[in-house]
Motif scaffolding. Sequence first.
Motif, PDB file in Angstrom:
ATOM      1  N   VAL A  17       0.846  -1.194   0.000  1.00  0.00           N
ATOM      2  CA  VAL A  17       0.000   0.000   0.000  1.00  0.00           C
ATOM      3  C   VAL A  17       0.880   1.242   0.000  1.00  0.00           C
ATOM      4  N   ARG A  18       1.939   1.222   0.779  1.00  0.00           N
ATOM      5  CA  ARG A  18       2.880   2.346   0.834  1.00  0.00           C
ATOM      6  C   ARG A  18       3.518   2.569  -0.541  1.00  0.00           C
ATOM      7  N   TYR A  19       3.878   1.495  -1.221  1.00  0.00           N
ATOM      8  CA  TYR A  19       4.505   1.605  -2.538  1.00  0.00           C
ATOM      9  C   TYR A  19       3.581   2.285  -3.549  1.00  0.00           C
ATOM     10  N   PHE A  20       2.320   1.886  -3.575  1.00  0.00           N
ATOM     11  CA  PHE A  20       1.396   2.416  -4.580  1.00  0.00           C
ATOM     12  C   PHE A  20       0.807   3.776  -4.219  1.00  0.00           C
ATOM     13  N   THR A  21       0.766   4.121  -2.927  1.00  0.00           N
ATOM     14  CA  THR A  21       0.107   5.368  -2.523  1.00  0.00           C
ATOM     15  C   THR A  21       1.054   6.408  -1.931  1.00  0.00           C
ATOM     16  N   GLY A  22       2.153   5.975  -1.349  1.00  0.00           N
ATOM     17  CA  GLY A  22       3.031   6.886  -0.625  1.00  0.00           C
ATOM     18  C   GLY A  22       2.574   7.092   0.806  1.00  0.00           C
ATOM     19  N   GLU A  29      -1.210  -0.884  12.560  1.00  0.00           N
ATOM     20  CA  GLU A  29      -1.130  -1.737  13.736  1.00  0.00           C
ATOM     21  C   GLU A  29      -2.478  -2.276  14.182  1.00  0.00           C
ATOM     22  N   SER A  30      -3.565  -1.895  13.558  1.00  0.00           N
ATOM     23  CA  SER A  30      -4.891  -2.379  13.915  1.00  0.00           C
ATOM     24  C   SER A  30      -5.334  -3.461  12.930  1.00  0.00           C
ATOM     25  N   PRO A  31      -5.306  -4.731  13.349  1.00  0.00           N
ATOM     26  CA  PRO A  31      -5.701  -5.811  12.439  1.00  0.00           C
ATOM     27  C   PRO A  31      -7.203  -5.830  12.142  1.00  0.00           C
ATOM     28  N   THR A  32      -7.994  -5.096  12.921  1.00  0.00           N
ATOM     29  CA  THR A  32      -9.444  -5.078  12.678  1.00  0.00           C
ATOM     30  C   THR A  32      -9.838  -4.028  11.659  1.00  0.00           C
ATOM     31  N   ARG A  33      -8.875  -3.256  11.185  1.00  0.00           N
ATOM     32  CA  ARG A  33      -9.156  -2.218  10.190  1.00  0.00           C
ATOM     33  C   ARG A  33      -8.240  -2.403   8.983  1.00  0.00           C
ATOM     34  N   PRO A  34      -8.543  -3.367   8.135  1.00  0.00           N
ATOM     35  CA  PRO A  34      -7.674  -3.598   6.984  1.00  0.00           C
ATOM     36  C   PRO A  34      -7.733  -2.454   5.973  1.00  0.00           C
ATOM     37  N   TRP A  35      -6.666  -2.303   5.236  1.00  0.00           N
ATOM     38  CA  TRP A  35      -6.518  -1.277   4.199  1.00  0.00           C
ATOM     39  C   TRP A  35      -6.264  -1.987   2.884  1.00  0.00           C
ATOM     40  N   PHE A  36      -6.888  -1.514   1.823  1.00  0.00           N
ATOM     41  CA  PHE A  36      -6.729  -2.135   0.523  1.00  0.00           C
ATOM     42  C   PHE A  36      -6.482  -1.064  -0.532  1.00  0.00           C
ATOM     43  N   VAL A  37      -5.780  -1.446  -1.573  1.00  0.00           N
ATOM     44  CA  VAL A  37      -5.650  -0.605  -2.754  1.00  0.00           C
ATOM     45  C   VAL A  37      -5.888  -1.510  -3.962  1.00  0.00           C
ATOM     46  N   VAL A  38      -6.814  -1.094  -4.807  1.00  0.00           N
ATOM     47  CA  VAL A  38      -7.083  -1.796  -6.056  1.00  0.00           C
ATOM     48  C   VAL A  38      -6.283  -1.072  -7.139  1.00  0.00           C
TER      49      VAL A  38
END
Length: 77
Positions: A17-22, A29-38
């Motif tokens: 996610v860092r690579y594609f968005t910066g 650190e919160s496993p209950t709040r996943p982050w995604f990038v399509v």
Amino acid sequence: MHRHKFDALLVSSPPNVRYFTGFDSQFWESPTRPWFVVVPLEGDPVAVIPEIGAPEMALTWMKDIRTWQAQPGQCGH
């Protein structure tokens, strides 16, 4: 992607996610709040993230940021 006939990639690990968005944050650190990038074959990536991260993600180059409501301690169903 084209060679493998992928229409899009779904990335969810912090380094990807860092690579594609910066975007870099301690929100990871919160496993209950996943982050995604399509990442589509054509066009700009789409961030699909908890609403708490939208203001900071908006500081990156990302234009299409879609959010979902995440309450502290809430688990996905």
